[in-house]
Scaffold this active site. Structure first.
Site: not given
Length: 266
Positions: A21, A156
């Site tokens: 990410d 996440r």
């Protein structure tokens, strides 16, 4: 990262074994030249991380870069024992829903593109494996952890799910990938500093496949894409070597081994 390696090595054939990410740091395994053909054989490697889950706030992206959805002060009543108990619940196999802002494809389009347009994106859950999920320290509202997970697991999503289990919501505040399969962050080099000497043997990408050694005639046959006779013990997929170097990955079809991915030069 890929562009930096392309410039450093003066080659266009560069890929990787799984994105990070944008807010995250750590190890990205890069494949170069004909080794790019072998990336699929390392998809199942597990990955290790260190990170921080921030309790009390959920976001659109499930990390600190997103817009706040909801906040809660319920984390103030939580102790370390409750946090550790929540982490235990996610060890092993569980059904995980990927973040709306992810590279998962929906009808041929990346989910994050739809989410950025404002479309409602709810992705189907998929089974992931969490081999390790341990608390390093609890400094409310932050939960510092380390984890080892299967390929395709979203940290996440894990942070979001831990927050839901604790009843206060959460998002991922920081993340560092420390290992991918046999490769460790401590042994990595900066992408702009990569040289030819830093490249590893591409055979490491097929380390989990059974191996068979070829003679000179067999090598010449395989590098031109032609099959060689299978041996009784050959399995469905076999890594073919000659002179200690990886030549190809072959698939058994009947009594033949047909080259599917050739990496050696003729």
């Amino acid at each position: 990262m890929v562009d930096s390696v392309r410039r450093a090595l003066h080659t266009g054939r560069v890929g990787h074994l799984g994105t990070l990410d944008p807010f995250a740091a750590g190890l990205l395994v890069v494949v170069v030249g004909r080794a790019t053909r072998l990336a699929a054989f390392a998809e199942g490697w597990d990955k290790a991380y260190e990170g921080v889950i921030r309790l009390g706030a959920t976001t659109t992206t499930d990390d600190a870069t997103g817009t706040s959805i909801a906040t809660s002060e319920a984390w103030r009543d939580l102790g370390q024992v409750q946090v550790e108990e929540a982490l235990v619940r996610f060890r092993g196999s569980y059904e995980q829903r990927p973040p709306a802002y992810s590279a998962v494809k929906v009808d041929g389009e990346r989910a994050y593109r739809r989410a950025r347009r404002g479309d409602s994106v709810v992705l189907a859950a998929r089974r992931v494996e969490v081999a390790e999920l341990a608390l390093d320290r609890f400094t409310p509202p932050d939960v510092a952890f380390r984890a080892t997970v299967s390929g395709g697991t979203y940290l996440r999503s894990l942070a979001r799910d831990v927050g839901a289990a604790l009843g206060c919501g959460a998002h991922l505040a920081a993340l560092t990938r420390t290992r991918v399969g046999p490769y460790r962050l401590a042994d990595a080099v900066a992408p702009e500093a990569v040289t030819e000497r830093d490249l590893r043997d591409p055979s490491e990408l097929v380390r989990d496949l059974p191996r068979r050694d070829l003679d000179t005639a067999g090598r010449d046959t395989v590098v031109h894409g032609r099959p060689v006779p299978a041996e009784k013990e050959d399995e469905r997929r076999v890594a073919l070597f000659a002179g200690g170097r990886l030549v190809a990955v072959a698939e058994r079809v009947g009594e033949q081994l047909k080259p599917r991915v050739v990496v050696a030069e003729p």
